[in-house]
Structure formats: structure tokens, C-alpha cells
Design an enzyme around this catalytic site. Structure first.
Site, PDB file in Angstrom:
ATOM      1  N   ASP A   1     -12.530  -9.775  -0.784  1.00 16.62           N
ATOM      2  CA  ASP A   1     -13.836  -9.773  -0.121  1.00 16.62           C
ATOM      3  C   ASP A   1     -14.722  -8.804  -0.882  1.00 16.62           C
ATOM      4  O   ASP A   1     -14.228  -7.864  -1.507  1.00 16.62           O
ATOM      5  CB  ASP A   1     -13.769  -9.479   1.384  1.00 16.62           C
ATOM      6  CG  ASP A   1     -12.887  -8.307   1.782  1.00 16.62           C
ATOM      7  OD1 ASP A   1     -12.655  -7.392   0.940  1.00 16.62           O
ATOM      8  OD2 ASP A   1     -12.444  -8.270   2.938  1.00 16.62           O
TER       9      ASP A   1
ATOM     10  N   HIS B   1     -10.453  -5.828  -2.605  1.00 18.84           N
ATOM     11  CA  HIS B   1     -11.523  -5.541  -1.640  1.00 18.84           C
ATOM     12  C   HIS B   1     -12.610  -4.790  -2.409  1.00 18.84           C
ATOM     13  O   HIS B   1     -12.515  -3.573  -2.597  1.00 18.84           O
ATOM     14  CB  HIS B   1     -11.003  -4.667  -0.493  1.00 18.84           C
ATOM     15  CG  HIS B   1      -9.969  -5.337   0.358  1.00 18.84           C
ATOM     16  ND1 HIS B   1     -10.248  -6.435   1.143  1.00 18.84           N
ATOM     17  CD2 HIS B   1      -8.660  -5.070   0.556  1.00 18.84           C
ATOM     18  CE1 HIS B   1      -9.159  -6.808   1.798  1.00 18.84           C
ATOM     19  NE2 HIS B   1      -8.174  -6.001   1.452  1.00 18.84           N
TER      20      HIS B   1
ATOM     21  N   GLU C   1      -6.473 -10.523  -1.267  1.00 23.26           N
ATOM     22  CA  GLU C   1      -7.280 -10.262  -0.053  1.00 23.26           C
ATOM     23  C   GLU C   1      -8.754 -10.108  -0.411  1.00 23.26           C
ATOM     24  O   GLU C   1      -9.434  -9.192   0.065  1.00 23.26           O
ATOM     25  CB  GLU C   1      -6.788  -8.991   0.653  1.00 23.26           C
ATOM     26  CG  GLU C   1      -5.316  -8.996   0.983  1.00 23.26           C
ATOM     27  CD  GLU C   1      -4.859  -7.756   1.753  1.00 23.26           C
ATOM     28  OE1 GLU C   1      -5.708  -6.971   2.221  1.00 23.26           O
ATOM     29  OE2 GLU C   1      -3.631  -7.588   1.878  1.00 23.26           O
TER      30      GLU C   1
ATOM     31  N   GLU D   1       0.798  -1.243   0.000  1.00 26.72           N
ATOM     32  CA  GLU D   1       0.000   0.000   0.000  1.00 26.72           C
ATOM     33  C   GLU D   1       0.825   1.285   0.000  1.00 26.72           C
ATOM     34  O   GLU D   1       0.603   2.181   0.809  1.00 26.72           O
ATOM     35  CB  GLU D   1      -0.950  -0.012   1.213  1.00 26.72           C
ATOM     36  CG  GLU D   1      -1.876  -1.199   1.229  1.00 26.72           C
ATOM     37  CD  GLU D   1      -2.851  -1.204   2.409  1.00 26.72           C
ATOM     38  OE1 GLU D   1      -2.653  -0.413   3.357  1.00 26.72           O
ATOM     39  OE2 GLU D   1      -3.802  -1.989   2.376  1.00 26.72           O
TER      40      GLU D   1
ATOM     41  N   ASN E   1       2.060  -5.289  -3.159  1.00 26.23           N
ATOM     42  CA  ASN E   1       0.648  -5.563  -2.860  1.00 26.23           C
ATOM     43  C   ASN E   1      -0.094  -4.251  -2.599  1.00 26.23           C
ATOM     44  O   ASN E   1       0.408  -3.381  -1.879  1.00 26.23           O
ATOM     45  CB  ASN E   1       0.597  -6.454  -1.606  1.00 26.23           C
ATOM     46  CG  ASN E   1      -0.754  -7.076  -1.338  1.00 26.23           C
ATOM     47  OD1 ASN E   1      -1.296  -7.782  -2.188  1.00 26.23           O
ATOM     48  ND2 ASN E   1      -1.305  -6.839  -0.149  1.00 26.23           N
TER      49      ASN E   1
HETATM   50  C1  XIL Z   1      -6.454  -6.057   8.211  1.00 25.28           C
HETATM   51  C2  XIL Z   1      -6.859  -7.204   9.118  1.00 25.28           C
HETATM   52  O1  XIL Z   1      -7.812  -7.986   8.435  1.00 25.28           O
HETATM   53  C3  XIL Z   1      -7.415  -6.672  10.417  1.00 25.28           C
HETATM   54  O2  XIL Z   1      -7.605  -7.750  11.337  1.00 25.28           O
HETATM   55  C4  XIL Z   1      -6.480  -5.641  11.032  1.00 25.28           C
HETATM   56  O3  XIL Z   1      -7.084  -5.068  12.166  1.00 25.28           O
HETATM   57  C5  XIL Z   1      -6.117  -4.549  10.048  1.00 25.28           C
HETATM   58  O4  XIL Z   1      -5.577  -5.163   8.878  1.00 25.28           O
HETATM   59  N1  XIL Z   1      -5.012  -4.418   3.624  1.00 25.28           N
HETATM   60  C6  XIL Z   1      -4.056  -5.320   4.062  1.00 25.28           C
HETATM   61  C7  XIL Z   1      -4.363  -6.213   5.214  1.00 25.28           C
HETATM   62  O5  XIL Z   1      -3.008  -5.467   3.440  1.00 25.28           O
HETATM   63  O6  XIL Z   1      -3.220  -6.481   5.974  1.00 25.28           O
HETATM   64  C8  XIL Z   1      -5.438  -5.606   6.087  1.00 25.28           C
HETATM   65  O7  XIL Z   1      -5.780  -6.566   7.098  1.00 25.28           O
HETATM   66  C9  XIL Z   1      -6.644  -5.211   5.267  1.00 25.28           C
HETATM   67  C10 XIL Z   1      -6.276  -4.176   4.250  1.00 25.28           C
END
Ligand code: XIL
Length: 297
Positions: free
Chosen positions: A235, A204, A233, A127, A167
Site C-alpha cells: 500500500d 508499505h 502487503e 517482523e 516476511n
Molecule cells: C494488519 C491488519 O491489516 C489490521 O486489520 C490489523 O488490525 C493489524 O494487522 N504487517 C503485517 C500485517 O504483517 O499482518 C498487518 O496487518 C499490517 C502490518
């Protein structure tokens, strides 16, 4: 195939999930995770605040709990993450300049030495871009624009056998500024020989039923630079079946899209639990989106 992992393996891909160490003794959770998935990411346990809580005192207990649980079941593990503006240990947060640069390098070396030869990939940097494609302002960025390439060069030297990924989120829409910013960085790294093997698209997704525009074009465009791509990741708000089906199909359509990871097992395990974004409901039942993904694989 009757599981996500086995279905993905039919085309040489993996299907993964994020695991929280604290949930592993929940048997519904661990049974689904071990049955359905063949790649595991630690949801928080391999982040800098977890692995180096005090400077130069590394702690791998929670990360190893996940690593051991996964590998004892024949599942592979992705490392997440080494250099990030968030979830830094307190001692790192107010550092800057060469002190922080050296701390970052020392962190990468310390964590990668522990997991040397054991992981499928590392999200080396997470990020680092703004939505408009410029670099995100952070203490790491303040150490100089070359911090990302230094992180990747350090990582390659620390473990030459593991795939090194950049990422990020909101890099799925090809016509978006952030996607273009990351694309130009990968292009630059490739042209100058900075070591990088893969791009992770967090995926996401929020709202609606259609994918971000030209999602598959984004995957194939990154791949054409000579890197693997992965959805790292996933969702989706209310588990839109059309978005889940579409993102799966887009990955399958791109030869260098090597796998898909959803960010948790059941809706109740999700960091976005109020949006019910995963493939299993709170009771551990398969949702409609599960079937749409399985059928698309
Ligand atoms: C999130 C986790 O799911 C949570 O449990 C934590 O509180 C915060 O981080 N991008 C990422 C992940 O790269 O590491 C993040 O995970 C979600 C957004």
C-alpha cells in the site's frame, strides 16, 4: 489482459490481495476481489490469535471461510502468519523460555497440519528485526536467537510441500540497516541448510513519489541468495502512481520476484484508510494507480 491477475499471469506471476472474512458478504468487495486477483492472503484470520485462541484449541473457522471462498473461485492462498510478536493470543503473550518455545512449535504444527498441502506459501516468521538490523526484542526472541530457525525447521517438517517465507517491512531500501540484517540471516540460513524458500517484502510505502533507494537491487540481491521474493502487503500513501508503477516494474525486472499482493481491495477496506493507499476507491472504482499497475504488468 484486463485484470491484474491475468496481466501478472502473462509473466508467470500472481497479483493478490488481503481479504477480511467479515467483508465477504459485501458484493462490491467480493466481486472486485474475485475478478482482479488470483492470490489471497487472510488479513487477520490465520494469525496466532485467530487460529489458537485458547492454548491447544485451534479454531480455523474464519481462516477456512477465506480459504474456501478463494479456492472455490480458483484463487490461490498465502498463509499469514505463524510466529510474530504481535497478534499473539492472550495466553501466549506473557509466556517465555521453553514454555513459549514449545508453544510456538505446537502452534506451527497445529496450524500447518490443518492447511497441509493446500497453500502456496506460509509467512513462517513475521517482523523479527529492528530498524538497525538487530533482532527485535520480543517474548519469542527471549527464548533464544535460534527461534527463527527452529520455526522454519518445524514448518518444513510439518508440510514439506509449501513454500516457507520470512516476511518484514522496511526491507525495501537496500542501504537500510534492517534490509542488511534480514539479508545476512537469509545468507546464514542458506549456508547452513536451514529451510527457507522466500522473502516477503511488505512494501508499505509512505510519502513521496519515488521508490526507496535501490529497491530492485534489494529484490535481485535476495533472489541471488537462492530464494524467491514477493511483495506481500503493498500500500502506498495516496496511491502514488509513480511508486505503484515503479514497484511493479521492479518486480517484473527480477525473475525470482514471483508476485505482488496489495493489502486490501478498496481504500475504505485498508488498515491505512486515511491515506487512501490502494488501487480501488471507496466506491469500488479503479484509481489511476490501478491503470499504472495494469499497464506495467
Ligand atoms: C494488519 C491488519 O491489516 C489490521 O486489520 C490489523 O488490525 C493489524 O494487522 N504487517 C503485517 C500485517 O504483517 O499482518 C498487518 O496487518 C499490517 C502490518
Amino acid at each position: 489482459a484486463t485484470t491484474l491477475g491475468a496481466a501478472a499471469a502473462q509473466s508467470g506471476r500472481y497479483f493478490g490481495t488481503a481479504i477480511a472474512a467479515s467483508r465477504l458478504n459485501d458484493s462490491t468487495y467480493s466481486t472486485i476481489a474475485a475478478r482482479e486477483f488470483n492470490m489471497i492472503t487472510a488479513e487477520n484470520e490465520m494469525k496466532p490469535d485467530a487460529t489458537e485462541p485458547n492454548q491447544n484449541q485451534f479454531n480455523f473457522s474464519a481462516g477456512d471461510q477465506i480459504y474456501n471462498w478463494a479456492t472455490q473461485r480458483g484463487l490461490k492462498v498465502r498463509g499469514h502468519t505463524l510466529a510474530w510478536h504481535a497478534q499473539q493470543p492472550g495466553w501466549m503473550q506473557n509466556m517465555g523460555g521453553s514454555t513459549l518455545r514449545n508453544a510456538m512449535i505446537n502452534h506451527i504444527n497445529g496450524v500447518m497440519a490443518h492447511y497441509k498441502g493446500k497453500l502456496a506459501a506460509w509467512d513462517v516468521v513475521n517482523e523479527a528485526f529492528n530498524e538497525d538490523g538487530s533482532r527485535r526484542n520480543s517474548n519469542l526472541q527471549g527464548t533464544g536467537n535460534d527461534w527463527i530457525e527452529v520455526a522454519f525447521r518445524t514448518a518444513r517438517a510439518a508440510d514439506p510441500s509449501v513454500k516457507l517465507c520470512y516476511n518484514d517491512y522496511n526491507i525495501e531500501n537496500w542501504s537500510y540497516g534492517k534490509t542488511q540484517g534480514v539479508y545476512r540471516m537469509i545468507q546464514d540460513f542458506k549456508s547452513r541448510g536451514v529451510p527457507i524458500d522466500c522473502v516477503g517484502l511488505q512494501t508499505h510505502f509512505t510519502g513521496g513519489s519515488s521508490l526507496p533507494s535501490n529497491f530492485q537491487t534489494t529484490l535481485s540481491s535476495f533472489a541471488a541468495l537462492g530464494v524467491d521474493v514477493a511483495l506481500t502487503e503493498v500500500d502506498v500513501t495516496n496511491s502514488s502512481t509513480s511508486q505503484y508503477q515503479g514497484l511493479t516494474q521492479a518486480c517484473l525486472n527480477v525473475p525470482r520476484c514471483i508476485g505482488i499482493t496489495v493489502w486490501g481491495v478498496r481504500d475504505s477496506d485498508s488498515w491505512r484508510s486515511n491515506e487512501s493507499p490502494l488501487l480501488f476507491d471507496g466506491g469500488g472504482n479503479k484509481k489511476a494507480a490501478y491503470t499504472s499497475v495494469l499497464n506495467a504488468l
